[in-house]
Design a protein around this motif. Structure first.
Motif, mmCIF file in Angstrom:
data_model
loop_
_atom_site.group_PDB
_atom_site.id
_atom_site.type_symbol
_atom_site.label_atom_id
_atom_site.label_comp_id
_atom_site.label_asym_id
_atom_site.label_seq_id
_atom_site.Cartn_x
_atom_site.Cartn_y
_atom_site.Cartn_z
ATOM 1 N N TYR A 188 0.802 -1.210 0.000
ATOM 2 C CA TYR A 188 0.000 0.000 0.000
ATOM 3 C C TYR A 188 0.843 1.272 0.000
ATOM 4 C CZ TYR A 188 -4.130 -2.843 0.775
ATOM 5 O OH TYR A 188 -5.143 -3.754 0.614
ATOM 6 N N SER A 189 2.119 1.171 0.319
ATOM 7 C CA SER A 189 2.966 2.363 0.300
ATOM 8 C C SER A 189 3.142 2.906 -1.111
ATOM 9 C CB SER A 189 4.334 2.072 0.925
ATOM 10 O OG SER A 189 4.994 1.032 0.236
ATOM 11 N N PHE A 190 2.731 2.135 -2.112
ATOM 12 C CA PHE A 190 2.738 2.645 -3.481
ATOM 13 C C PHE A 190 1.934 3.930 -3.584
ATOM 14 C CE2 PHE A 190 0.548 2.957 -7.595
ATOM 15 C CZ PHE A 190 1.621 3.036 -8.453
ATOM 16 N N GLN A 191 0.853 4.037 -2.811
ATOM 17 C CA GLN A 191 -0.005 5.221 -2.909
ATOM 18 C C GLN A 191 0.756 6.493 -2.530
ATOM 19 O OE1 GLN A 191 -2.467 4.667 -4.546
ATOM 20 N NE2 GLN A 191 -4.020 3.321 -3.678
ATOM 21 N N SER A 192 1.519 6.448 -1.457
ATOM 22 C CA SER A 192 2.273 7.633 -1.051
ATOM 23 C C SER A 192 3.439 7.893 -1.997
ATOM 24 C CB SER A 192 2.766 7.491 0.392
ATOM 25 O OG SER A 192 3.443 6.271 0.585
ATOM 26 N N SER A 193 4.074 6.829 -2.510
ATOM 27 C CA SER A 193 5.161 7.016 -3.474
ATOM 28 C C SER A 193 4.653 7.663 -4.754
ATOM 29 C CB SER A 193 5.807 5.670 -3.802
ATOM 30 O OG SER A 193 6.473 5.136 -2.697
ATOM 31 N N LEU A 194 3.504 7.196 -5.230
ATOM 32 C CA LEU A 194 2.926 7.759 -6.441
ATOM 33 C C LEU A 194 2.561 9.224 -6.229
ATOM 34 C CD1 LEU A 194 1.743 7.582 -9.291
ATOM 35 C CD2 LEU A 194 -0.373 6.702 -8.267
ATOM 36 N N LEU A 195 1.984 9.536 -5.080
ATOM 37 C CA LEU A 195 1.617 10.924 -4.802
ATOM 38 C C LEU A 195 2.839 11.827 -4.844
ATOM 39 C CD1 LEU A 195 -0.738 12.824 -3.946
ATOM 40 C CD2 LEU A 195 -0.038 12.405 -1.582
ATOM 41 N N SER A 196 3.940 11.371 -4.241
ATOM 42 C CA SER A 196 5.176 12.151 -4.260
ATOM 43 C C SER A 196 5.641 12.401 -5.687
ATOM 44 C CB SER A 196 6.254 11.407 -3.466
ATOM 45 O OG SER A 196 7.515 12.024 -3.623
ATOM 46 N N GLU A 197 5.594 11.357 -6.521
ATOM 47 C CA GLU A 197 6.051 11.503 -7.900
ATOM 48 C C GLU A 197 5.137 12.425 -8.700
ATOM 49 O OE1 GLU A 197 8.617 10.816 -11.166
ATOM 50 O OE2 GLU A 197 8.829 10.606 -8.990
ATOM 51 N N LEU A 198 3.846 12.385 -8.435
ATOM 52 C CA LEU A 198 2.915 13.288 -9.124
ATOM 53 C C LEU A 198 3.239 14.750 -8.804
ATOM 54 C CD1 LEU A 198 -0.422 11.318 -8.550
ATOM 55 C CD2 LEU A 198 0.804 11.564 -10.719
ATOM 56 N N PHE A 199 3.583 15.023 -7.552
ATOM 57 C CA PHE A 199 3.921 16.393 -7.179
ATOM 58 C C PHE A 199 5.291 16.800 -7.703
ATOM 59 C CE2 PHE A 199 0.307 16.370 -4.342
ATOM 60 C CZ PHE A 199 -0.096 17.701 -4.400
ATOM 61 N N ARG A 200 6.194 15.864 -7.830
ATOM 62 C CA ARG A 200 7.490 16.176 -8.447
ATOM 63 C C ARG A 200 7.295 16.639 -9.887
ATOM 64 N NH1 ARG A 200 12.459 13.938 -6.779
ATOM 65 N NH2 ARG A 200 12.884 13.153 -8.873
ATOM 66 N N ASN A 201 6.189 16.234 -10.466
ATOM 67 C CA ASN A 201 5.894 16.612 -11.847
ATOM 68 C C ASN A 201 4.785 17.660 -11.924
ATOM 69 O OD1 ASN A 201 7.485 14.760 -13.884
ATOM 70 N ND2 ASN A 201 6.998 13.507 -12.097
ATOM 71 N N ARG A 202 4.632 18.435 -10.842
ATOM 72 C CA ARG A 202 3.811 19.649 -10.798
ATOM 73 C C ARG A 202 2.316 19.384 -10.945
ATOM 74 N NH1 ARG A 202 7.890 23.276 -14.627
ATOM 75 N NH2 ARG A 202 9.679 23.153 -13.223
ATOM 76 N N GLN A 204 -1.482 19.673 -10.268
ATOM 77 C CA GLN A 204 -2.402 20.707 -9.805
ATOM 78 C C GLN A 204 -3.531 19.977 -9.082
ATOM 79 O OE1 GLN A 204 -1.721 24.072 -10.237
ATOM 80 N NE2 GLN A 204 0.212 23.203 -10.992
ATOM 81 N N VAL A 205 -3.543 20.081 -7.755
ATOM 82 C CA VAL A 205 -4.356 19.176 -6.942
ATOM 83 C C VAL A 205 -5.555 19.871 -6.305
ATOM 84 C CG1 VAL A 205 -2.972 19.594 -4.860
ATOM 85 C CG2 VAL A 205 -4.255 17.431 -5.104
ATOM 86 N N ILE A 206 -6.614 19.100 -6.115
ATOM 87 C CA ILE A 206 -7.740 19.507 -5.307
ATOM 88 C C ILE A 206 -8.185 18.288 -4.506
ATOM 89 C CG2 ILE A 206 -9.426 19.049 -7.158
ATOM 90 C CD1 ILE A 206 -11.124 21.338 -5.975
ATOM 91 N N GLU A 207 -8.500 18.492 -3.225
ATOM 92 C CA GLU A 207 -9.000 17.422 -2.362
ATOM 93 C C GLU A 207 -10.508 17.566 -2.183
ATOM 94 O OE1 GLU A 207 -6.374 15.644 0.971
ATOM 95 O OE2 GLU A 207 -5.936 17.783 0.987
ATOM 96 N N ILE A 208 -11.214 16.457 -2.343
ATOM 97 C CA ILE A 208 -12.661 16.418 -2.181
ATOM 98 C C ILE A 208 -12.993 15.550 -0.976
ATOM 99 C CG2 ILE A 208 -14.855 15.741 -3.260
ATOM 100 C CD1 ILE A 208 -13.432 18.126 -4.541
ATOM 101 N N PRO A 209 -13.758 16.066 -0.005
ATOM 102 C CA PRO A 209 -14.106 15.220 1.142
ATOM 103 C C PRO A 209 -14.992 14.059 0.727
ATOM 104 C CG PRO A 209 -15.371 17.267 1.184
ATOM 105 C CD PRO A 209 -14.355 17.410 0.089
ATOM 106 N N ILE A 210 -14.706 12.881 1.263
ATOM 107 C CA ILE A 210 -15.517 11.707 0.979
ATOM 108 C C ILE A 210 -15.960 11.067 2.292
ATOM 109 C CG2 ILE A 210 -14.283 11.251 -1.176
ATOM 110 C CD1 ILE A 210 -12.877 8.898 0.244
ATOM 111 N N VAL A 211 -16.995 10.283 2.216
ATOM 112 C CA VAL A 211 -17.397 9.438 3.333
ATOM 113 C C VAL A 211 -16.827 8.052 3.077
ATOM 114 C CG1 VAL A 211 -19.313 8.404 4.583
ATOM 115 C CG2 VAL A 211 -19.485 10.762 3.785
ATOM 116 N N PHE A 212 -15.903 7.638 3.927
ATOM 117 C CA PHE A 212 -15.228 6.362 3.776
ATOM 118 C C PHE A 212 -16.008 5.332 4.578
ATOM 119 C CE2 PHE A 212 -11.633 3.400 4.708
ATOM 120 C CZ PHE A 212 -11.272 3.129 3.397
#
Length: 247
Positions: A188-202, A204-212
């Protein structure tokens, strides 16, 4: 001709959930005017018949796709799924989504619509203001909060509420700029690694609240080895942050 978006959904023993989830996704697909929504199920040879169930749906709807392979971890499944979707389905958007029904398909039209306003990364956040977490115990909430703080600090990310969410919509143009080969691929650490790489490539993010919400069927696949891998990956994120960037 409509553009395309593709959900990439890894599965292992999720037949009961997939049976209920597929019609919900297809109903939401009809509400997206800008994109034709496809679903790619990446199944790791589930013994419960998940792949056979998806194959039946493929006969009814050409927007359903199946990619089977050996069980090597969530990250490896996502990487295979991304590559296959981009090569064969040719979408403009990739959506990460779990198969356990904890991610509400009703948000899919909103995710896709937000990309029309310049956002290249939409995150379904479990902890943004307005979100809800009836499925998470107090311990899990604390651990997830600590994980987000560690990932933000190690990778140098902006102030995000949820760095380990598995519900995201990503521009393929952004994803294609990323180097996924050195990312943690086993769990599952792939999720945080991918997020880091997405930001390294600039990104443009928006967070949407969800009900989990609670898992509809089956049990969580999260194991102690995933938590150990996550902690080891924090060091890799920091090293990747401070190392010179290569083209």
């Amino acid at each position: 001709m409509k553009r395309r978006a593709c959900i990439v959904m890894p599965t292992y023993n999720e037949a009961a959930n997939v049976r209920e989830l597929l019609p919900k996704i297809l109903r939401e697909a009809d509400k997206i005017p800008s994109h034709e929504l496809h679903l790619l199920v990446v199944d790791d040879k589930s013994p419960d018949g998940t792949a056979a169930l998806v194959s039946e749906w493929m006969q009814q709807d050409p927007r359903i796709h199946l990619l089977s392979g050996d069980k090597k971890g969530l990250g490896e499944a996502y990487q295979r799924g991304f590559a296959y979707a981009i090569e064969t389905i040719k979408p403009d958007l990739i959506i990460q989504m779990d198969a356990d029904q904890q991610h509400d398909p009703a948000l899919l039209p909103l995710f896709v619509n937000l990309t029309q306003y310049g956002f290249t990364l939409v995150i379904g956040s479990r902890f943004a203001p307005g979100s809800g977490n009836p499925a998470l115990s107090f311990r899990r909430r604390v651990l997830s909060g600590m994980a987000t703080i560690l990932v933000r600090s190690a990778a140098g990310l902006p102030r995000l509420y949820d760095c380990t969410s598995g519900y995201r919509c990503i521009s393929v143009d952004l994803l294609m700029r990323c180097n996924l080969r050195g990312l943690s691929t086993r769990g599952y650490s792939f999720q945080s690694s991918l997020l880091s790489e997405l930001f390294r490539n600039r990104a443009q993010v928006i967070e949407i609240p969800i009900v989990f919400g609670p898992r509809a069927h089956g049990t969580s696949k999260l194991q102690m080895t995933d938590q150990v891998e996550f902690l080891a990956n924090i060091g890799r994120l920091w090293l990747r942050r401070v190392s010179p960037r290569r083209s």
